[in-house]
Write an enzyme that holds these catalytic residues in place. Structure first.
Site, mmCIF file in Angstrom:
data_model
loop_
_atom_site.group_PDB
_atom_site.id
_atom_site.type_symbol
_atom_site.label_atom_id
_atom_site.label_comp_id
_atom_site.label_asym_id
_atom_site.label_seq_id
_atom_site.Cartn_x
_atom_site.Cartn_y
_atom_site.Cartn_z
ATOM 1 C CG ASP A 1 54.635 64.181 23.026
ATOM 2 O OD1 ASP A 1 54.121 63.182 23.551
ATOM 3 O OD2 ASP A 1 55.811 64.221 22.643
ATOM 4 N N GLY B 1 50.094 57.531 23.996
ATOM 5 C CA GLY B 1 50.700 56.315 23.468
ATOM 6 C C GLY B 1 51.903 55.916 24.295
ATOM 7 C CE1 TYR C 1 64.509 56.034 39.021
ATOM 8 C CE2 TYR C 1 65.103 58.352 38.978
ATOM 9 C CZ TYR C 1 64.464 57.268 38.403
ATOM 10 O OH TYR C 1 63.782 57.419 37.234
#
Length: 239
Positions: free
Chosen positions: A96, A25, A61
């Site tokens: 998860d 999800g 980054y």
């Protein structure tokens, strides 16, 4: 909070073998909460994505296109190690976020944003396919599906500072990738939970609805009672 001892009397041993259950999800869908609740309800071991210090993160980054392949390959290596541990387990594990979301959602999204070249993406996917020959798909993938407005509301409600500046377009892109992953890419057994109007953490009937769907999918059990929330959940079988 639903009580696993009284909510469903069929918390006795259902499975005849160890299983791997994965919950998928988007950010804010409620994966971690549902993982904890189902682990407690069924007596399964919850497995959460480990906090790993990626040695490429700082470079990534500083120059995302240059370091995307290295960063994503490192994450793939770590998730593959986790999956091998799960496959070897002698008990049921509920996870998860799985390796498949990392590949089909987040890496794919990075590619679509132009941060991975065609060559790097093809190499990455070939490596992933080779890894999959050494393991197996989860016994069930539970997809907590939410619309963008529902995700935004949940993200604002939980108030994590680093999530508050997240762009709507980014969430939208991930949602599109999640749907494509579940409905077009993934080949295993899927249970889709339409969760926009659910509050399974605080409404026992919503949690019971999910448990009934899982029982039917995994164990062939009928629900304890007729569900009144027809929009609560829907199941999609093997794709």
């Amino acid at each position: 909070m639903p009580d696993p001892e009284t909510d469903n009397v069929r918390t006795v041993e259902r499975q005849t073998k160890e299983m791997h259950i994965a919950i998928a999800g988007n950010i804010g869908a409620g994966k971690t909460t549902l993982t904890k609740m189902l682990a407690k309800h069924y007596g399964w071991e919850p497995r959460f994505e480990p906090v790993v210090v990626n040695p490429y993160l700082e470079d990534y980054y500083a120059d995302i296109p240059r370091w995307s392949f290295c960063l994503e390959t490192y994450f793939l290596k770590q998730r593959f190690k986790d999956m091998l541990d799960i496959v070897k387990a002698d008990h049921t594990i509920i996870q998860d976020r799985s390796i498949f979301e990392g590949v089909y959602v987040f890496v794919r999204n990075n590619y679509e944003l132009g941060n991975l070249s065609d060559r790097d993406y093809e190499t990455y996917m070939e490596l992933f396919q080779l890894m999959m020959k050494l393991t197996q798909l989860p016994d069930l993938m539970i997809y907590l599906r939410k619309s963008i407005p529902a995700l935004v509301a949940q993200i604002q409600k939980r108030g994590r500072e680093y999530e508050q500046t997240m762009q709507i377009d980014y969430l939208k892109g991930l949602n599109e990738r999640y749907d494509d992953f579940i409905f077009n890419q993934y080949k295993g057994k899927v249970l889709v939970i339409e969760s926009d109007h659910m509050d399974f953490e605080n409404r026992p009937e919503d949690f019971r609805s999910i448990v009934n769907k899982i029982d039917a999918s995994l164990f062939g059990l009928f629900p304890l009672e007729t569900e009144t929330n027809t929009d609560a959940a829907s199941e999609d079988g093997h794709r």
